[in-house]
Design a protein around this motif. Structure first.
Motif, PDB file in Angstrom:
ATOM      1  N   PRO A 197       0.715  -1.197  -0.015  1.00 14.21           N
ATOM      2  CA  PRO A 197       0.196  -0.049   0.072  1.00 14.21           C
ATOM      3  C   PRO A 197       0.725   1.077   0.070  1.00 14.21           C
ATOM      4  CG  PRO A 197      -0.741  -1.684   1.695  1.00 14.21           C
ATOM      5  CD  PRO A 197       0.526  -1.967   1.210  1.00 14.21           C
ATOM      6  N   LYS A 198       0.731   2.142  -1.096  1.00  9.78           N
ATOM      7  CA  LYS A 198       1.496   3.414  -1.208  1.00  9.78           C
ATOM      8  C   LYS A 198       0.472   4.721  -1.167  1.00  9.78           C
ATOM      9  CE  LYS A 198       5.297   1.299  -3.478  1.00  9.78           C
ATOM     10  NZ  LYS A 198       5.971   1.149  -5.079  1.00  9.78           N
ATOM     11  N   ALA A 199      -0.795   4.478  -1.119  1.00  8.99           N
ATOM     12  CA  ALA A 199      -1.630   5.718  -1.085  1.00  8.99           C
ATOM     13  C   ALA A 199      -3.028   5.389  -0.217  1.00  8.99           C
ATOM     14  CB  ALA A 199      -2.094   5.984  -2.321  1.00  8.99           C
ATOM     15  N   ILE A 200      -3.795   6.193   0.044  1.00  9.49           N
ATOM     16  CA  ILE A 200      -4.979   6.310   0.688  1.00  9.49           C
ATOM     17  C   ILE A 200      -5.941   7.307  -0.229  1.00  9.49           C
ATOM     18  CG2 ILE A 200      -4.489   7.918   2.716  1.00  9.49           C
ATOM     19  CD1 ILE A 200      -6.516   6.437   4.234  1.00  9.49           C
ATOM     20  N   TYR A 201      -7.063   6.518  -0.509  1.00  4.36           N
ATOM     21  CA  TYR A 201      -8.239   7.305  -1.112  1.00  4.36           C
ATOM     22  C   TYR A 201      -9.041   7.822  -0.202  1.00  4.36           C
ATOM     23  CZ  TYR A 201     -11.479   8.554  -4.977  1.00  4.36           C
ATOM     24  OH  TYR A 201     -12.061   9.348  -5.726  1.00  4.36           O
ATOM     25  N   ILE A 202      -9.486   9.167  -0.474  1.00  6.90           N
ATOM     26  CA  ILE A 202     -10.410   9.787   0.380  1.00  6.90           C
ATOM     27  C   ILE A 202     -11.370  10.523  -0.289  1.00  6.90           C
ATOM     28  CG2 ILE A 202     -10.909  11.690   2.164  1.00  6.90           C
ATOM     29  CD1 ILE A 202      -9.368   9.160   3.669  1.00  6.90           C
ATOM     30  N   SER A 203     -12.576  10.202  -0.069  1.00  7.42           N
ATOM     31  CA  SER A 203     -13.840  10.901  -0.609  1.00  7.42           C
ATOM     32  C   SER A 203     -14.663  11.823   0.297  1.00  7.42           C
ATOM     33  CB  SER A 203     -14.796   9.968  -1.589  1.00  7.42           C
ATOM     34  OG  SER A 203     -15.772  10.736  -1.855  1.00  7.42           O
ATOM     35  N   ASN A 204     -14.500  13.070   0.094  1.00 11.13           N
ATOM     36  CA  ASN A 204     -14.807  14.054   1.200  1.00 11.13           C
ATOM     37  C   ASN A 204     -15.323  15.221   0.620  1.00 11.13           C
ATOM     38  OD1 ASN A 204     -15.512  15.091   3.724  1.00 11.13           O
ATOM     39  ND2 ASN A 204     -13.609  16.570   3.783  1.00 11.13           N
ATOM     40  N   PRO A 205     -16.765  15.535   0.592  1.00 10.92           N
ATOM     41  CA  PRO A 205     -17.726  14.728   1.228  1.00 10.92           C
ATOM     42  C   PRO A 205     -17.915  13.323   0.383  1.00 10.92           C
ATOM     43  CG  PRO A 205     -18.243  17.075   0.658  1.00 10.92           C
ATOM     44  CD  PRO A 205     -17.252  16.819   0.031  1.00 10.92           C
ATOM     45  N   GLY A 206     -18.167  12.354   1.161  1.00  7.78           N
ATOM     46  CA  GLY A 206     -18.311  11.243   0.784  1.00  7.78           C
ATOM     47  C   GLY A 206     -19.099  10.648  -0.616  1.00  7.78           C
ATOM     48  N   PRO A 210     -20.683   7.154  -2.301  1.00  7.14           N
ATOM     49  CA  PRO A 210     -22.050   7.672  -2.383  1.00  7.14           C
ATOM     50  C   PRO A 210     -22.676   8.086  -1.022  1.00  7.14           C
ATOM     51  CG  PRO A 210     -22.171   5.696  -2.360  1.00  7.14           C
ATOM     52  CD  PRO A 210     -20.634   5.651  -2.300  1.00  7.14           C
ATOM     53  N   THR A 211     -21.946   8.141   0.090  1.00  8.85           N
ATOM     54  CA  THR A 211     -22.621   8.317   1.511  1.00  8.85           C
ATOM     55  C   THR A 211     -23.134   9.535   1.985  1.00  8.85           C
ATOM     56  OG1 THR A 211     -20.453   8.503   2.442  1.00  8.85           O
ATOM     57  CG2 THR A 211     -20.941   6.229   1.912  1.00  8.85           C
ATOM     58  N   GLY A 212     -22.215  10.675   1.462  1.00  9.41           N
ATOM     59  CA  GLY A 212     -22.705  11.801   1.817  1.00  9.41           C
ATOM     60  C   GLY A 212     -22.061  12.225   3.217  1.00  9.41           C
ATOM     61  N   TYR A 213     -21.103  11.521   3.740  1.00 10.69           N
ATOM     62  CA  TYR A 213     -20.811  12.015   4.961  1.00 10.69           C
ATOM     63  C   TYR A 213     -19.528  12.877   4.687  1.00 10.69           C
ATOM     64  CZ  TYR A 213     -17.741  11.207   9.341  1.00 10.69           C
ATOM     65  OH  TYR A 213     -17.130  11.480  10.507  1.00 10.69           O
ATOM     66  N   VAL A 214     -19.417  14.039   5.802  1.00  7.60           N
ATOM     67  CA  VAL A 214     -18.686  15.164   5.686  1.00  7.60           C
ATOM     68  C   VAL A 214     -17.598  14.985   6.840  1.00  7.60           C
ATOM     69  CG1 VAL A 214     -18.439  17.680   5.649  1.00  7.60           C
ATOM     70  CG2 VAL A 214     -20.430  16.461   4.753  1.00  7.60           C
ATOM     71  N   GLN A 215     -16.296  14.833   6.565  1.00  9.53           N
ATOM     72  CA  GLN A 215     -15.530  14.646   7.476  1.00  9.53           C
ATOM     73  C   GLN A 215     -15.285  15.860   8.604  1.00  9.53           C
ATOM     74  OE1 GLN A 215     -11.777  12.904   6.195  1.00  9.53           O
ATOM     75  NE2 GLN A 215     -12.913  11.305   4.908  1.00  9.53           N
ATOM     76  N   ASP A 216     -15.034  15.721   9.495  1.00  9.38           N
ATOM     77  CA  ASP A 216     -14.763  17.220  10.318  1.00  9.38           C
ATOM     78  C   ASP A 216     -12.999  16.935  10.690  1.00  9.38           C
ATOM     79  OD1 ASP A 216     -13.980  15.045  12.358  1.00  9.38           O
ATOM     80  OD2 ASP A 216     -15.772  15.367  13.484  1.00  9.38           O
ATOM     81  N   ARG A 217     -12.772  18.271  11.382  1.00  6.67           N
ATOM     82  CA  ARG A 217     -11.293  18.573  11.326  1.00  6.67           C
ATOM     83  C   ARG A 217     -10.557  17.373  11.975  1.00  6.67           C
ATOM     84  NH1 ARG A 217      -8.345  23.274  10.721  1.00  6.67           N
ATOM     85  NH2 ARG A 217     -10.313  24.459  10.603  1.00  6.67           N
ATOM     86  N   GLU A 218     -10.997  17.080  13.079  1.00  5.56           N
ATOM     87  CA  GLU A 218     -10.623  15.889  14.216  1.00  5.56           C
ATOM     88  C   GLU A 218     -10.277  14.774  13.107  1.00  5.56           C
ATOM     89  OE1 GLU A 218     -11.270  13.576  18.086  1.00  5.56           O
ATOM     90  OE2 GLU A 218     -12.824  14.866  17.238  1.00  5.56           O
ATOM     91  N   THR A 219     -11.180  14.051  12.430  1.00  4.56           N
ATOM     92  CA  THR A 219     -11.176  13.177  11.359  1.00  4.56           C
ATOM     93  C   THR A 219     -10.136  13.291  10.560  1.00  4.56           C
ATOM     94  OG1 THR A 219     -13.556  12.505  11.783  1.00  4.56           O
ATOM     95  CG2 THR A 219     -12.287  11.654   9.732  1.00  4.56           C
ATOM     96  N   ILE A 220     -10.077  14.398   9.880  1.00  8.67           N
ATOM     97  CA  ILE A 220      -9.125  14.905   8.801  1.00  8.67           C
ATOM     98  C   ILE A 220      -7.677  14.548   9.414  1.00  8.67           C
ATOM     99  CG2 ILE A 220      -8.283  16.495   7.015  1.00  8.67           C
ATOM    100  CD1 ILE A 220     -11.117  17.331   6.971  1.00  8.67           C
ATOM    101  N   GLU A 221      -7.318  15.225  10.606  1.00 11.52           N
ATOM    102  CA  GLU A 221      -6.193  15.254  11.293  1.00 11.52           C
ATOM    103  C   GLU A 221      -5.735  14.110  11.492  1.00 11.52           C
ATOM    104  OE1 GLU A 221      -6.667  17.486  14.852  1.00 11.52           O
ATOM    105  OE2 GLU A 221      -6.329  19.673  13.667  1.00 11.52           O
TER     106      GLU A 221
END
Length: 472
Positions: free
Chosen positions: A214-223, A225-236
């Protein structure tokens, strides 16, 4: 190339598409030929295409693009003055003053790169963005493909892997197949509104290291198809996790303009990274992706997108610039999307009204559809906080699961096929979003005219009730 065995093995290994949209097109053609169906038309809400779902395009963008395509309209006094002025400004950016001329620069038109970097700086509260870090492409998929191809290497246990959320954007699994990368799944927690969980990231990473690198992590924000919005704490936490484990962050942030959940806001990964101190801000490799396939703009068919590359080696960035390409017209649409009319412009009021209409429709539809689906027996739906989709769970009756096994198709695909054939509603199957467990889901775009949404929900409920009645 006489047989399929002569085809590139990587291409042969691409997972087969579900192709529900192909079936929808076939049924629509039958209706056009007067073949009788229990419905008058097919409604396709399987992808994030608000125009296909019946939403009108933004007038200002279409007017300016029309003038750019046919400059004689510069003389048309019935068009707003700012439309004609903006079109002339865009034409001046083009070689020969024409959208039909080749672009003379790789990576994008310099003026468009500058406009995008200024937009990002405004969005992130003054965190600087630099035009040379902006690379324009023909849409989100092309942006991802270009960068993923740079990561591709190795086979077996040395194959490059990408940590990928489950569920993920429905086009991503096939794209990883095409680029020869291993999909390393990490589960999003439905009972927590599809939240990212740090323990799950660690579990997924260790599991992935057994069969790939593994060399990368894919992030979808806002997600999606889920519509989840990451907060600052999660992103950190995600940034710290990626930095500790030497992972590049690939942050897809296309739905950043469509956050409607109460007390939710979009915060970019770049902004949070810039505020975590030099140890992270000056070393952590981050690539963020955006496009004109947004709720506000919705011009996905024009195929315009960009990536901003942060802390990427200049030599690597040079390769990205060389192998990327972007057509002129979508670059101009991108410029318009990041530089909308200002209060002093004659198009400002109409533009603002149209944007507010989209925002109101999306938030109201999300609430209405979620409440409706949660009242349907055998369905449950987490509220969406942003984006164009709802992703409800569908509890399939045993006879559907057994029939799917007999037909050698996935149960959620069979459900969607029958919904399409019996009710004319085309939704996406959860397996397209990478889910392989028995918690079946469907994906539907909710940015439609409210009357269309009501028809979709009514037909969906009618179909689902018929399935359950067979158990009685």
């Amino acid at each position: 190339m006489s047989t399929v065995q002569d085809v590139n093995p990587r291409v042969r290994g691409i997972r087969a598409p579900v192709n529900l949209q192909g079936l929808a097109a076939c049924i629509s053609e039958q209706i056009a030929k007067s073949v009788k169906k229990p419905f008058k038309s097919v409604i396709d809400v399987s992808s994030g295409d608000p125009h296909k779902a019946g939403m009108p395009p933004i007038s200002f963008i279409r007017q300016v693009m029309a003038v750019c395509l046919y400059p004689e309209l510069l003389k048309e006094k019935s068009l707003p003055l700012d439309v004609r002025q903006r079109a002339q400004k865009l034409l001046d950016m083009c070689s020969g003053g024409s959208v039909g001329s080749y672009s003379t620069t790789s990576g994008g038109l310099p003026q468009v790169q500058k406009s995008i970097s200024e937009f990002i700086t405004r969005r992130d509260g003054g965190v600087p963005s630099h035009p040379e870090d902006i690379i324009l492409t023909t849409g989100l998929q092309k942006s991802l493909s270009v960068f993923l191809n740079l990561l591709t290497s190795g086979e077996g246990k040395t194959q490059t892997g990408v940590l990928t959320p489950m569920p993920c954007p429905h086009t991503l699994p096939m794209l990883l197949d095409m680029t020869g990368l291993a999909l390393v799944p990490y589960r999003l927690f439905e009972e927590q509104g599809w939240a990212v969980n740090l323990d799950e990231l660690h579990r997924a990473l260790e599991a992935g290291r057994v069969h790939c690198e593994p060399k990368a992590i894919y992030i979808s924000n806002p997600g999606k198809p889920t519509g989840y919005v990451q907060d600052r704490e999660t992103i950190e936490k995600v940034i710290h996790f990626a930095a500790t484990n030497g992972l590049i962050i690939l942050a897809e942030e296309v739905h950043q303009d469509s956050v409607y959940g109460q007390d939710k806001e979009f915060i970019s990964y770049k902004k949070v990274l810039s505020e975590m101190g030099k140890t992270y801000a000056e070393t952590m490799e981050l690539v963020s992706f955006h496009s004109i396939s947004t709720a506000h703009i919705g011009e996905g068919g024009l195929r315009g997108g960009y990536m901003e590359v942060i802390n990427i080696d200049p030599a690597v960035k040079k390769y990205l610039t060389v192998i990327s390409s972007a057509s002129v017209l979508p670059q101009l649409a991108l410029e318009l999307s990041v530089n909308p009319p200002r209060p002093e412009d004659s198009s400002y009021n109409s533009y603002t009204q149209e944007i507010h209409h989209i925002e109101d429709t999306l938030s109201q539809n999300a609430k209405r559809a979620c409440e409706f689906l949660n009242r349907v027996e055998g369905m449950s739906c987490q509220p969406s906080m942003a984006g164009l989709f709802l992703y409800p769970r569908v509890h399939l009756p045993p006879h559907i699961v057994e029939e799917a096994k007999r037909l050698e198709v996935k149960a959620d695909v069979l459900y969607c096929q029958r919904l399409l054939r019996e009710e004319g509603i085309c939704v996406g199957a959860g397996c397209e979003n990478g889910q392989e467990d028995k918690n079946y889901h469907i994906r539907l775009c909710i940015l439609t005219p409210p009357s269309t949404l009501e028809e979709i929900l009514a037909r969906l409920r009618s179909f689902h009730h018929r399935l359950l009645e067979k158990l009685a």
